[in-house]
Design a protein around this motif. Structure first.
Motif, PDB file in Angstrom:
ATOM      1  N   GLU A 110     -17.846  22.751  50.518  1.00 37.95           N
ATOM      2  CA  GLU A 110     -18.129  21.398  50.051  1.00 37.95           C
ATOM      3  C   GLU A 110     -17.831  21.251  48.550  1.00 37.95           C
ATOM      4  OE1 GLU A 110     -19.093  18.938  52.170  1.00 37.95           O
ATOM      5  OE2 GLU A 110     -18.891  17.572  50.458  1.00 37.95           O
ATOM      6  N   VAL A 111     -18.239  22.254  47.779  1.00 36.00           N
ATOM      7  CA  VAL A 111     -18.013  22.176  46.328  1.00 36.00           C
ATOM      8  C   VAL A 111     -16.523  22.220  46.011  1.00 36.00           C
ATOM      9  CG1 VAL A 111     -18.300  23.426  44.154  1.00 36.00           C
ATOM     10  CG2 VAL A 111     -20.268  23.049  45.628  1.00 36.00           C
ATOM     11  N   LEU A 112     -15.802  23.127  46.668  1.00 38.20           N
ATOM     12  CA  LEU A 112     -14.367  23.242  46.379  1.00 38.20           C
ATOM     13  C   LEU A 112     -13.620  21.969  46.762  1.00 38.20           C
ATOM     14  CD1 LEU A 112     -13.520  26.925  47.369  1.00 38.20           C
ATOM     15  CD2 LEU A 112     -13.824  25.978  45.089  1.00 38.20           C
ATOM     16  N   ALA A 113     -14.179  21.217  47.701  1.00 42.65           N
ATOM     17  CA  ALA A 113     -13.513  19.986  48.150  1.00 42.65           C
ATOM     18  C   ALA A 113     -13.877  18.777  47.287  1.00 42.65           C
ATOM     19  CB  ALA A 113     -13.884  19.721  49.602  1.00 42.65           C
ATOM     20  N   THR A 114     -14.628  19.025  46.203  1.00 43.10           N
ATOM     21  CA  THR A 114     -15.067  17.903  45.364  1.00 43.10           C
ATOM     22  C   THR A 114     -13.886  17.067  44.868  1.00 43.10           C
ATOM     23  OG1 THR A 114     -16.971  19.167  44.637  1.00 43.10           O
ATOM     24  CG2 THR A 114     -16.307  17.328  43.237  1.00 43.10           C
ATOM     25  N   LYS A 115     -13.974  15.753  45.096  1.00 42.73           N
ATOM     26  CA  LYS A 115     -12.947  14.812  44.596  1.00 42.73           C
ATOM     27  C   LYS A 115     -13.669  13.602  44.041  1.00 42.73           C
ATOM     28  CE  LYS A 115      -8.985  16.760  45.748  1.00 42.73           C
ATOM     29  NZ  LYS A 115      -9.576  18.080  45.702  1.00 42.73           N
ATOM     30  N   ASN A 116     -13.078  12.940  43.064  1.00 43.63           N
ATOM     31  CA  ASN A 116     -13.627  11.710  42.480  1.00 43.63           C
ATOM     32  C   ASN A 116     -15.129  11.820  42.215  1.00 43.63           C
ATOM     33  OD1 ASN A 116     -11.482  10.776  44.849  1.00 43.63           O
ATOM     34  ND2 ASN A 116     -11.108   9.993  42.788  1.00 43.63           N
ATOM     35  N   PHE A 117     -15.491  12.871  41.537  1.00 38.47           N
ATOM     36  CA  PHE A 117     -16.913  13.129  41.309  1.00 38.47           C
ATOM     37  C   PHE A 117     -17.412  12.300  40.125  1.00 38.47           C
ATOM     38  CE2 PHE A 117     -20.479  15.719  39.691  1.00 38.47           C
ATOM     39  CZ  PHE A 117     -21.211  15.846  40.869  1.00 38.47           C
ATOM     40  N   THR A 118     -18.334  11.414  40.374  1.00 40.71           N
ATOM     41  CA  THR A 118     -18.831  10.553  39.296  1.00 40.71           C
ATOM     42  C   THR A 118     -20.334  10.709  39.071  1.00 40.71           C
ATOM     43  OG1 THR A 118     -19.085   8.804  40.918  1.00 40.71           O
ATOM     44  CG2 THR A 118     -17.095   8.736  39.573  1.00 40.71           C
ATOM     45  N   ALA A 119     -20.956  11.620  39.814  1.00 44.49           N
ATOM     46  CA  ALA A 119     -22.408  11.751  39.711  1.00 44.49           C
ATOM     47  C   ALA A 119     -22.836  12.413  38.405  1.00 44.49           C
ATOM     48  CB  ALA A 119     -22.940  12.545  40.898  1.00 44.49           C
ATOM     49  N   TRP A 149     -13.817  13.025  38.566  1.00 41.22           N
ATOM     50  CA  TRP A 149     -12.904  14.161  38.536  1.00 41.22           C
ATOM     51  C   TRP A 149     -13.098  14.956  39.816  1.00 41.22           C
ATOM     52  CZ3 TRP A 149     -15.179  18.917  39.005  1.00 41.22           C
ATOM     53  CH2 TRP A 149     -16.558  18.984  38.727  1.00 41.22           C
ATOM     54  N   GLY A 150     -12.206  15.920  40.048  1.00 45.68           N
ATOM     55  CA  GLY A 150     -12.365  16.785  41.207  1.00 45.68           C
ATOM     56  C   GLY A 150     -11.822  18.167  40.895  1.00 45.68           C
ATOM     57  N   PHE A 151     -11.911  19.056  41.871  1.00 46.02           N
ATOM     58  CA  PHE A 151     -11.296  20.372  41.695  1.00 46.02           C
ATOM     59  C   PHE A 151      -9.908  20.352  42.311  1.00 46.02           C
ATOM     60  CE2 PHE A 151     -15.836  21.861  41.621  1.00 46.02           C
ATOM     61  CZ  PHE A 151     -15.817  22.303  40.308  1.00 46.02           C
ATOM     62  N   ASN A 199     -13.494  31.272  45.746  1.00 44.75           N
ATOM     63  CA  ASN A 199     -14.932  30.978  45.642  1.00 44.75           C
ATOM     64  C   ASN A 199     -15.301  30.578  44.228  1.00 44.75           C
ATOM     65  OD1 ASN A 199     -14.615  33.581  44.483  1.00 44.75           O
ATOM     66  ND2 ASN A 199     -16.836  33.820  44.624  1.00 44.75           N
ATOM     67  N   PHE A 200     -14.275  30.532  43.349  1.00 43.01           N
ATOM     68  CA  PHE A 200     -14.556  30.279  41.936  1.00 43.01           C
ATOM     69  C   PHE A 200     -13.994  28.924  41.517  1.00 43.01           C
ATOM     70  CE2 PHE A 200     -13.151  30.338  37.521  1.00 43.01           C
ATOM     71  CZ  PHE A 200     -14.279  30.787  36.854  1.00 43.01           C
ATOM     72  N   CYS A 201     -14.776  28.165  40.793  1.00 40.00           N
ATOM     73  CA  CYS A 201     -14.242  26.935  40.206  1.00 40.00           C
ATOM     74  C   CYS A 201     -14.889  26.723  38.844  1.00 40.00           C
ATOM     75  CB  CYS A 201     -14.480  25.748  41.131  1.00 40.00           C
ATOM     76  SG  CYS A 201     -16.165  25.596  41.705  1.00 40.00           S
ATOM     77  N   ARG A 202     -14.289  25.837  38.067  1.00 35.11           N
ATOM     78  CA  ARG A 202     -14.851  25.599  36.724  1.00 35.11           C
ATOM     79  C   ARG A 202     -14.703  24.135  36.352  1.00 35.11           C
ATOM     80  NH1 ARG A 202     -10.667  29.532  33.511  1.00 35.11           N
ATOM     81  NH2 ARG A 202      -8.910  29.255  34.898  1.00 35.11           N
ATOM     82  N   ASP A 255      -9.682  24.406  39.490  1.00 32.85           N
ATOM     83  CA  ASP A 255      -9.804  23.897  38.121  1.00 32.85           C
ATOM     84  C   ASP A 255     -10.055  22.400  38.141  1.00 32.85           C
ATOM     85  OD1 ASP A 255      -9.416  26.317  36.879  1.00 32.85           O
ATOM     86  OD2 ASP A 255      -7.232  26.128  36.936  1.00 32.85           O
ATOM     87  N   THR A 256     -10.703  21.923  37.096  1.00 35.32           N
ATOM     88  CA  THR A 256     -11.002  20.496  37.040  1.00 35.32           C
ATOM     89  C   THR A 256      -9.715  19.682  36.847  1.00 35.32           C
ATOM     90  OG1 THR A 256     -12.161  18.785  35.830  1.00 35.32           O
ATOM     91  CG2 THR A 256     -11.526  20.707  34.579  1.00 35.32           C
ATOM     92  N   THR A 257      -9.716  18.485  37.406  1.00 34.42           N
ATOM     93  CA  THR A 257      -8.562  17.608  37.203  1.00 34.42           C
ATOM     94  C   THR A 257      -8.688  16.850  35.887  1.00 34.42           C
ATOM     95  OG1 THR A 257      -9.751  15.931  38.481  1.00 34.42           O
ATOM     96  CG2 THR A 257      -8.130  17.250  39.662  1.00 34.42           C
ATOM     97  N   LEU A 258      -9.821  17.020  35.228  1.00 30.01           N
ATOM     98  CA  LEU A 258     -10.060  16.330  33.963  1.00 30.01           C
ATOM     99  C   LEU A 258      -9.450  17.177  32.849  1.00 30.01           C
ATOM    100  CD1 LEU A 258     -11.801  13.774  33.324  1.00 30.01           C
ATOM    101  CD2 LEU A 258     -13.556  15.348  32.569  1.00 30.01           C
TER     102      LEU A 258
END
Lengths: 316, 424
Positions: free
Chosen positions: B375-384, B393-395, B178-181, B400-403
């Protein structure tokens, strides 16, 4: 003996001694405030450390007002010496006044209450002071203007001495000598000692005990104010939390030397300064605090009244 | 011995009791009155609440102010309304005046308060890795989304060399994530700092200090490992007492050992400024290198710019605000217009956290903790947001961030000036 120690411990040994002595004298100056008040009314004035903190804030405020420091505490280079002298007047007066006021308002009504009541009130005053500090200067660590240069005066020598060290010695030592002379030879000093020994008897002999107590708070607060200025100029950082740790060391110094005993507080302060400095150098920075309290415990096991504390025997 | 800690602990012991007492009744907290929700969905209908838990008292306030500003700017981007829901934001403090920095019991109480409020769909924070240790298990049990803008200790999300054997499982009692950064981790920052020390600063002999916190000590360890690989000589490695007021004796000792560099694993709040200042006081002329916990104006102010100029190097995960292009540069410009000051480095991540949460709410358009979390954990190619650039970037699987970027800046004229950026 020192030379053989220095051979064994490396050439920086003398420098550690100097640092220990200088910080120790600062602790001693604050410890005097604890020990004098305890000597007279048997109150551990926990607010004393935070009084010291407010004194340093006032000194910083003075420097900003007269234009010797910017709002962020950087020295502007203007009028360093007059500013220092002004701080050395303003902060002690402020701390003395505040200390006497607190005694009048908070401790005096509790004079005949059980000992715990004023003690808990003192902790309360400590928190109030800390919050005043937060309100006044915020919660950041603040820069205290570098009004005293710290260039090495003795290049190549075994001890690197700078103006800051000289300033601490030049302010604290005369103040301590003056205090000793005052308590020993003046009539008010005699009255203080008499009150410390037996307040009732002192009153019967015509001593105005309330006046003596007020004077004690004033002197203790004034010494804290001097320490606040010297500390700020030496360390160049002040913050609202500094009263706690410094106060704790100073209180420990007072207990170590024998609470209620003036030369004992000075001795205790110097011992703590040296243990902190040498402990940090030879044992490890992270252990230096534990070391101070370990030594305190060991000394109290063998001398429960502190190193010079025999005279407090009657205060049970 | 530490009476303030004791009193803090006593007060905090009372808080969770109050919180659970309140949550047990099924009513909303903050005295909002509950409204006429009725039926199965508790809380206020049509309202989604985002909370942040950051140290808002003490010297981290300068940095967290800009994180909060970033979050608010993100919410304003949507006009305060996402999908069918009005977004409410609560700015919570996890610090106490008595400790001057983050405080475990307060962070824990915040997490419990968030869990108990049925309107809360996302918890942004904390700022300190040690604080994350406290709130993560609470939020994990409840399955509430937690996004941190700033915690960088790798062990919170992944198993790598140097983390404790029971990490990160101990932060996931519910065995789910449930945790991401949105910031990259110290397993990049620590070693890259060592590379920088060897390549750019040409250091051969380093002295390592740490503040004995999860973040600072962990970074110091990762820095040391890489130094050993690079065959740099470690002339000393020790923790400091962050309650100490000065380090004159310590600095004199370090000066005697004559290192080329002092590395400080710690934050402004754990005496970074004083360490830098006392180095100068003791006549140590070598540079100091510190991690992102010191990447803030408060660090420069507390040490005094004159003590840092040209000799203090500080690393930051990601980029310095001045290096940004595109949407990032636009964000910095808008920020300056709105708040009349330059953003601190973590303002971007505050904005990014809120953006990623709000975009997810927009997509899901349901007041459902589980769906939003997924939905948040599935974030990919986030450019907003502001940091993604063109590819976004995505998780990753750990959250963890892919950036993966680290920048090292030097202090010049009382400001951070980027010196080198590494992307991995």
């Amino acid at each position: 003996m020192l030379d053989s120690l220095a051979t064994a411990l490396g050439p920086a040994f003398y420098q550690y001694l100097l640092i220990g002595l200088v910080t120790g004298l600062l602790y001693a100056l604050i410890a005097l405030g604890y020990t004098m008040v305890y000597g007279i009314i048997e109150l551990i004035n926990f607010a004393h450390g935070d009084l010291f903190m407010l004194g340093s804030f006032l000194a910083l405020q003075v420097a900003i007002w007269v234009g010797a420091a910017t709002a962020t505490g950087e020295a502007t280079g203007a009028a360093a010496l007059p500013t220092i002298l002004l701080m050395l007047v303003a902060a002690p007066v402020f701390c003395a006044g505040l200390n006497v006021t607190v005694d009048r308002v908070v401790y005096k009504p509790l004079r005949n209450a059980p000992k715990l009541a004023p003690l808990v009130s003192a902790i309360g005053v400590s928190f109030i002071f800390m919050n005043i500090g937060v309100f006044w200067m915020g919660t950041y660590d603040l820069n205290f203007p570098k009004l005293v240069p710290q260039d090495n005066l003795t290049p190549g020598a075994r001890i690197a001495l700078n103006y800051k060290h000289i300033m601490v010695l030049a302010v604290t030592l005369p103040v301590m000598v003056a205090l000793t002379v005052f308590v020993r030879y003046t009539s008010l000093g005699k009255a203080m000692r008499a009150t410390a020994q037996n307040p009732t008897a002192a009153q019967l002999m015509g001593i105005n005990v309330d006046r003596v107590i007020a004077a004690t708070f004033a002197i203790g607060g004034g010494l804290g104010g001097v320490a606040a200025v010297v500390y700020g100029l030496y360390n160049n950082t002040v913050g609202y939390m500094m009263g706690f740790q410094t106060g704790l060391y100073a209180f420990t110094a007072a207990v170590l030397g024998g609470i209620g005993n003036i030369p004992g507080a000075v001795l205790g302060g110097i011992i703590i300064g040296l243990v902190r400095s040498l402990g940090s150098a030879y044992v490890g920075e992270q252990w230096s605090e534990a070391l101070i309290f370990a030594i305190l415990i060991v000394i109290l096991i063998f001398r429960p009244n502190g190193i010079l504390g025999a005279r407090t025997r009657e205060k049970v | 011995m530490n009476r303030r800690k004791f009193l803090g602990a006593a007060a905090a012991a009372a808080v969770p009791a109050l919180v659970t007492g309140c949550g047990g009744g099924g009513s909303t907290d903050d005295g909002k009155g509950g409204g006429g929700g009725g039926g199965a969905a508790p809380g206020t209908p049509g309202v989604i609440r985002i909370v942040s838990s950051l140290p808002r008292t003490g010297s981290a306030k300068g940095q967290t102010n800009t994180i909060v500003n970033g979050i608010q700017m993100a919410i304003e981007d949507y006009g305060g309304k996402v999908g069918d829901f009005k977004i409410e934001y609560s700015d919570w403090d996890d610090a106490t005046a008595a400790s001057g920095s983050w405080d475990g019991p307060t962070e824990k109480a915040n997490a419990q308060k968030a869990v108990a409020d049925p309107d809360v769909m996302a918890y942004i924070g904390p700022y300190n890795s040690n604080a994350a240790k406290v709130s993560m298990p609470e939020l994990n049990e409840a399955g509430l989304l937690q996004v941190s803008p700033a915690v960088t200790w790798p062990g919170l999300t992944k198993k790598i060399k140097g983390v404790a054997p029971d990490e990160p499982e101990k932060y996931r009692p519910a065995k789910k994530k449930n945790f991401c950064r949105v910031c990259t981790t110290d397993d990049l920052q620590g070693p890259l700092a060592a590379d920088f020390a060897a390549e750019v600063l040409k250091a051969k002999r380093v002295y390592i200090l740490n503040d004995k916190e999860l973040y600072g000590e962990g970074l110091a360890k990762l820095f040391r490992q890489r130094c050993e690989e690079l065959k740099l000589e470690i002339v000393g490695d020790e923790g400091i007492n962050t309650t100490s007021i000065e380090f004159g004796g310590l600095m004199t000792k370090i000066k005697g050992l004559n290192p080329d560099l002092v590395y400080f694993g710690g934050t402004t709040q754990s005496k970074g400024g004083q360490v830098a200042k006392d180095m100068v006081g003791a006549g140590l002329t070598c540079p100091i290198l510190a991690p992102d916990g010191c990447y803030e104006q408060a660090f420069i102010d507390s040490a005094g710019a004159a003590n840092l100029n040209g000799r203090a190097y500080v690393s930051i995960v990601g980029l310095d605000p001045s290096q940004l292009t595109g949407k990032g540069a636009e964000f910095v410009k808008r920020y300056k217009e709105k708040y009349k000051t330059a953003p601190e480095a973590f303002a971007l991540y505050g904005y990014e956290c809120a953006k990623v949460v709000l975009e997810a709410i927009k997509k899901v358009n349901k007041k459902d903790r589980e769906a939003i979390l997924k939905e948040v954990l599935a974030t990919k190619n986030f450019t907003a947001g502001a940091v993604g650039g063109a590819e976004g970037w995505g998780f990753d699987n750990n959250g963890d961030t892919t950036l993966r970027q680290v920048t090292i800046s030097v202090v010049e004229n009382g400001k951070f000036v980027p010196k080198k950026t590494v992307t991995k």
